[in-house]
Motif scaffolding. Structure first.
Motif, mmCIF file in Angstrom:
data_model
loop_
_atom_site.group_PDB
_atom_site.id
_atom_site.type_symbol
_atom_site.label_atom_id
_atom_site.label_comp_id
_atom_site.label_asym_id
_atom_site.label_seq_id
_atom_site.Cartn_x
_atom_site.Cartn_y
_atom_site.Cartn_z
ATOM 1 N N HIS A 258 -4.559 7.793 -0.321
ATOM 2 C CA HIS A 258 -5.400 7.845 -1.510
ATOM 3 C C HIS A 258 -5.840 6.437 -1.917
ATOM 4 O O HIS A 258 -5.078 5.481 -1.803
ATOM 5 N N PRO A 259 -7.050 6.312 -2.444
ATOM 6 C CA PRO A 259 -7.476 5.012 -2.971
ATOM 7 C C PRO A 259 -6.692 4.663 -4.233
ATOM 8 O O PRO A 259 -6.097 5.537 -4.877
ATOM 9 N N PHE A 260 -6.684 3.398 -4.577
ATOM 10 C CA PHE A 260 -5.924 2.943 -5.746
ATOM 11 C C PHE A 260 -6.662 1.788 -6.397
ATOM 12 O O PHE A 260 -7.602 1.221 -5.829
ATOM 13 N N GLU A 261 -6.182 1.423 -7.569
ATOM 14 C CA GLU A 261 -6.764 0.304 -8.294
ATOM 15 C C GLU A 261 -5.647 -0.627 -8.758
ATOM 16 O O GLU A 261 -4.931 -0.321 -9.704
ATOM 17 N N GLY A 262 -5.489 -1.749 -8.064
ATOM 18 C CA GLY A 262 -4.525 -2.750 -8.494
ATOM 19 C C GLY A 262 -3.081 -2.405 -8.212
ATOM 20 O O GLY A 262 -2.374 -1.911 -9.082
ATOM 21 N N ALA A 263 -2.623 -2.655 -6.995
ATOM 22 C CA ALA A 263 -1.232 -2.371 -6.630
ATOM 23 C C ALA A 263 -0.298 -3.453 -7.180
ATOM 24 O O ALA A 263 -0.721 -4.565 -7.490
ATOM 25 N N GLY A 264 0.989 -3.115 -7.285
ATOM 26 C CA GLY A 264 1.988 -4.078 -7.747
ATOM 27 C C GLY A 264 3.334 -3.785 -7.120
ATOM 28 O O GLY A 264 3.476 -2.886 -6.296
ATOM 29 N N GLU A 265 4.344 -4.555 -7.519
ATOM 30 C CA GLU A 265 5.692 -4.323 -7.011
ATOM 31 C C GLU A 265 6.708 -4.464 -8.139
ATOM 32 O O GLU A 265 6.448 -5.105 -9.157
#
Length: 351
Positions: A258-265
């Motif tokens: 799926h597309p996403f907007e702004g990944a993080g951890e």
């Protein structure tokens, strides 16, 4: 402790969050890799955080290095290594490794450091040799280091990603002659740099078979890295499979592909409790995940997925597991280090 390795990294910056070396799961860890010290192009070592290393009051000692040395007296099974480099301190390695005089300086400096701090060896975290020339120089660096750190008294390990695009630059069979372990960084398959969300540390493609129902980004897997090492002459019992004690999350995504907007951890110790209690495991991929209203698709390892990976290690005759980082673990029954240890040594039934 003998048999499988269950190795944890301890980054010195975690002391500023109140996590001391003594807070590691030392009863179930076999090795502690102290991260990081930097290196100069002439082969001399340079501190990345001298205050944390040598001055801050921790565990009744001055500095994390002294605190780690102290722990060996109460945990005699423990072997400790200095990890040199890291993702933000590897730029000097190519010039260092290409220079015979600098290699000798580096090897002598490493020997002096580990002897001074009662350590057992060195972990080379050069991220990473980028072409065959650098791979050739990497072997010379390992050889020179081994001349100053003879085995079995001293250990030499290295951390490398599982992608063939990196591993192909190194003669793995020759590297094995100098290394005690290859710490395979079996994570970060997906993140902000990928075009769609996916499991970041899966052993196999999702959904079984070849994962062809998913985009190519989602089909990268860590088993292929293990296969590559074995097929190129690296002994299985010298491979440690890496476990991430952190999540990668993908806002706007509901699952792999799926597309996403702004990944993080986020570190495992900082997870909302429901992420762990509600974690689902794709047993085809050996990957845990959950959905979060704000963070979207969240990819991580849970105790259940780590136990599955431990069984994989046993089945393939690998050397054990390693964790980035032991300082990001959770205590008690949610501990990944504990799950890995139990999975390596207890032959339970498949969940």
């Amino acid at each position: 402790m003998s048999g499988f390795a269950n190795a944890v990294y301890y980054p010195q910056w975690r002391v500023y969050k109140g996590f001391a070396p003594s807070d590691l799961n030392l009863s179930q860890a076999s090795h502690v890799l102290y991260a990081f010290v930097g290196v100069n192009e002439d082969g001399t070592l340079r501190p990345l955080d001298d205050w944390a290393d040598n001055s801050i009051e921790v565990d009744g000692e001055e500095g994390c290095l002294a605190a780690l040395a102290k722990l060996k007296h109460t945990h005699p099974h423990l072997r400790t290594l200095l990890s040199v480099g890291g993702a933000s301190a590897s730029a000097e390695f190519p010039a260092l490794a290409a220079d015979p005089e600098a290699r000798e300086t580096f090897a002598r400096a490493c020997r002096a450091f580990v002897d001074e701090h009662e350590m057992d060896g060195i972990d080379i975290d050069w991220e990473h040799p980028k072409d065959p020339t650098e791979g050739h120089d990497f072997l010379h660096l390992l050889y020179t280091l081994r001349t100053q750190l003879p085995g079995p008294q001293y250990l030499i390990t290295t951390a490398l990603p599982p992608g063939a695009w990196v591993l192909r630059n190194i003669n793995l069979a020759q590297a094995a002659a100098y290394l005690d372990y290859l710490n395979l960084m079996a994570y970060d398959l997906t993140g902000p740099w990928t075009d769609v969300a996916g499991h970041q540390a899966q052993l196999f493609p999702p959904g079984g078979d070849d994962g062809s129902d998913y985009p190519a980004t989602c089909r990268a897997d860590c088993n292929s890295g293990v296969d590559y090492c074995l097929s190129n002459g690296f002994p299985p019992n010298k491979i440690l499979l890496g476990i991430p004690a952190y999540a990668r999350y993908f806002p706007g995504a509901a699952g792999p592909g799926h597309p996403f907007e702004g990944a993080g951890e986020m570190d495992y110790c900082d997870f909302p409790d429901e992420w762990v209690s509600n974690a689902q495991v794709d047993h085809h991929a050996a990957a845990a995940w959950c959905s979060d209203p704000e963070k979207g698709f969240v990819s991580f390892d849970s105790p259940a997925s780590v136990r599955q990976k431990a069984r994989y290690v046993r089945d393939r005759g690998l050397g054990g597991l390693m964790y980035w980082t032991g300082a990001s673990d959770r205590p008690g029954p949610e501990s990944l280090v504990s799950a890995g240890f139990l999975g390596l040594y207890e032959h339970g039934e498949e969940e």
